[in-house]
Write a protein that holds these residues in place. Structure first.
Motif, PDB file in Angstrom:
ATOM      1  N   TYR A  94       0.808  -1.217   0.000  1.00  0.00           N
ATOM      2  CA  TYR A  94       0.000   0.000   0.000  1.00  0.00           C
ATOM      3  C   TYR A  94       0.847   1.274   0.000  1.00  0.00           C
ATOM      4  CZ  TYR A  94      -4.117  -2.852   0.816  1.00  0.00           C
ATOM      5  OH  TYR A  94      -5.123  -3.780   0.680  1.00  0.00           O
ATOM      6  N   ALA A 122      -0.421   7.525   3.318  1.00  0.00           N
ATOM      7  CA  ALA A 122      -1.286   7.052   2.236  1.00  0.00           C
ATOM      8  C   ALA A 122      -1.424   8.068   1.110  1.00  0.00           C
ATOM      9  CB  ALA A 122      -2.665   6.698   2.786  1.00  0.00           C
ATOM     10  N   ASN A 123      -1.197   9.349   1.400  1.00  0.00           N
ATOM     11  CA  ASN A 123      -1.233  10.408   0.380  1.00  0.00           C
ATOM     12  C   ASN A 123      -2.543  10.429  -0.406  1.00  0.00           C
ATOM     13  OD1 ASN A 123       1.399  11.338   0.958  1.00  0.00           O
ATOM     14  ND2 ASN A 123       2.274   9.682  -0.281  1.00  0.00           N
ATOM     15  N   THR A 139      -4.657   8.066  -1.005  1.00  0.00           N
ATOM     16  CA  THR A 139      -5.100   6.797  -1.590  1.00  0.00           C
ATOM     17  C   THR A 139      -6.256   6.229  -0.773  1.00  0.00           C
ATOM     18  OG1 THR A 139      -2.860   6.319  -2.373  1.00  0.00           O
ATOM     19  CG2 THR A 139      -4.409   4.472  -2.254  1.00  0.00           C
ATOM     20  N   ARG A 140      -7.353   5.882  -1.444  1.00  0.00           N
ATOM     21  CA  ARG A 140      -8.510   5.344  -0.739  1.00  0.00           C
ATOM     22  C   ARG A 140      -8.349   3.832  -0.585  1.00  0.00           C
ATOM     23  NH1 ARG A 140     -14.540   5.960  -3.048  1.00  0.00           N
ATOM     24  NH2 ARG A 140     -13.662   4.521  -4.582  1.00  0.00           N
ATOM     25  N   PRO A 149      -6.552  -3.783  -4.032  1.00  0.00           N
ATOM     26  CA  PRO A 149      -6.135  -2.431  -3.636  1.00  0.00           C
ATOM     27  C   PRO A 149      -7.019  -1.802  -2.571  1.00  0.00           C
ATOM     28  CG  PRO A 149      -7.230  -2.366  -5.762  1.00  0.00           C
ATOM     29  CD  PRO A 149      -7.072  -3.819  -5.412  1.00  0.00           C
ATOM     30  N   GLU A 150      -8.258  -2.289  -2.413  1.00  0.00           N
ATOM     31  CA  GLU A 150      -9.169  -1.726  -1.427  1.00  0.00           C
ATOM     32  C   GLU A 150      -9.701  -2.827  -0.525  1.00  0.00           C
ATOM     33  OE1 GLU A 150     -12.271   0.432  -3.336  1.00  0.00           O
ATOM     34  OE2 GLU A 150     -10.997   2.146  -3.836  1.00  0.00           O
TER      35      GLU A 150
END
Length: 374
Positions: free
Chosen positions: A6, A185-186, A188-189, A227-228
């Protein structure tokens, strides 16, 4: 771990309190403001209560680091005697200690016996505590203890009672995003809004349980290379933290008798017989109480005490606690288990023992009456 997958700089959902990750929910912001309002020259008092994992320790640590001079001091566990408390209070050469113009932060205050609480709140424990701001943080039984006749009168000290509420559904969503942002995380969801709603429903807004569930779900999502985090990962994560959720729910409903005013602080309170302090170098990572039963220790999140380190085995060791003793047992450790620099597979714990687990150390504090183990 999932850091690389991540692209995070650090673990976002550690259980150990870290003021850098503190999230100012409406309840926590109000608690901070009310505590600071009691910090006055003549000495105020704030009683902060909340369920285990509500964020009390993180709030105290933030106060310790961000209180303007004279600085605050934090006491993690109750002293056994007034003399021990005075020794802690006068430790070091800080001139503010002598003047008594400071904030004294007492964590786990529900484990204090009544005589200690009375002496502390009335300024009888040491001359300089009368002018200090006292903050007592503990679980809800602290309120019941303070309502007993012995503690009904607190002298001239103004007392502010503060209850830390759980996070709302919207706050859980913001809390998760905040911790991910601090971890790098910048934007990122990783958790969709509907998943955050599910997390709130399963954890009832308890920050500690939110952390445990999010961490477990991210491990599952990383293993599946998605990714989520979705509902499937949440359900799988719940299996890993189910024991934590069940134990915390049981403890909320457990009646707690008032402890007698003896010098062994917590041996009869909530059946707590000992305490563990997890250290990494000189840094205190977390504290854990030992009640009757088995405590599993290892790297996996299904352990009761999870230590995030590649030097710790997935299921490293366990401690079996009874009223008479605590027994440490090696389970499936790769690098072995050492107590006081001696390798062991089975060891009866004694007050002051130091257990080496990889790069971490467990300091063992026995709270039983010494005569009980004779």
């Amino acid at each position: 771990m999932y850091l690389g997958f991540y692209k995070l700089k650090e673990m976002p959902f550690r259980l150990a309190p870290d003021p850098r990750f503190i999230f100012w929910s409406a309840g926590h912001a109000a608690a901070l403001a009310r505590i600071r309002a009691t910090h006055e020259p003549h000495g105020g008092c704030a009683i902060v209560t909340g369920d285990r994992g509500a964020g009390k320790t993180g709030l105290l640590e933030y106060l310790r680091q961000h209180t303007a001079p004279p600085a605050a001091r934090r006491l993690d566990f109750p002293p056994r005697t007034l003399a021990e408390f005075d020794a802690w209070l006068h430790d070091g050469d800080d001139p503010d200690v002598a003047r008594g113009h400071r904030m004294i932060l007492c964590d786990n205050a529900h484990l204090f016996h009544k005589a200690m609480l009375g002496a502390l709140l009335r300024g009888e424990s040491a001359p300089n505590t009368a002018a200090a701001c006292i903050v007592l943080a503990g679980e809800p039984e602290l309120t019941r203890t303070l309502e007993t006749p012995e503690l009904a009168t607190l002298g001239e000290r103004r007392c502010e009672r503060i209850q830390l509420p759980p996070l709302t559904c919207a706050e859980v969503t913001a809390y998760i995003r905040h911790r991910l942002s601090v971890a790098g995380a910048n934007g990122t969801r990783i958790f969709r809004d509907e998943v955050c709603v599910e997390i709130h429903r399963e954890t009832k807004g308890n920050p500690r349980l939110v952390n445990a569930l999010c961490d477990a779900a991210m491990i599952v999502a990383c293993e599946r290379e998605v990714p989520e985090v979705g509902s499937a990962e949440i359900r799988r994560g719940l299996e890993d933290v189910g024991r934590l959720v069940a134990r915390q729910a049981d403890e909320r409903d457990m009646p707690v008798p008032c402890a007698p005013p003896d010098d062994r602080v917590a041996a009869t309170r909530r059946s707590v017989f000992a305490q563990l302090r997890l250290m990494h170098g000189k840094r205190l990572v977390l504290e854990h109480e030992l009640a009757r039963g088995t405590l599993s220790i290892g790297r996996n999140t299904d352990n009761d005490l999870c230590i995030e380190s590649r030097f710790v085995s997935r299921h490293h060791c366990r401690i079996v606690t009874s009223e008479q003793r605590c027994i440490l047992e090696d389970v499936h450790s790769t690098n072995g288990l050492h107590v006081n620099d001696r390798r062991v597979r089975h060891h009866r714990m004694r007050d002051g023992d130091v257990v080496q687990i990889g790069e971490h150390r467990l300091h063992y504090v026995d709270l039983r009456d010494p005569a009980a183990g004779a």
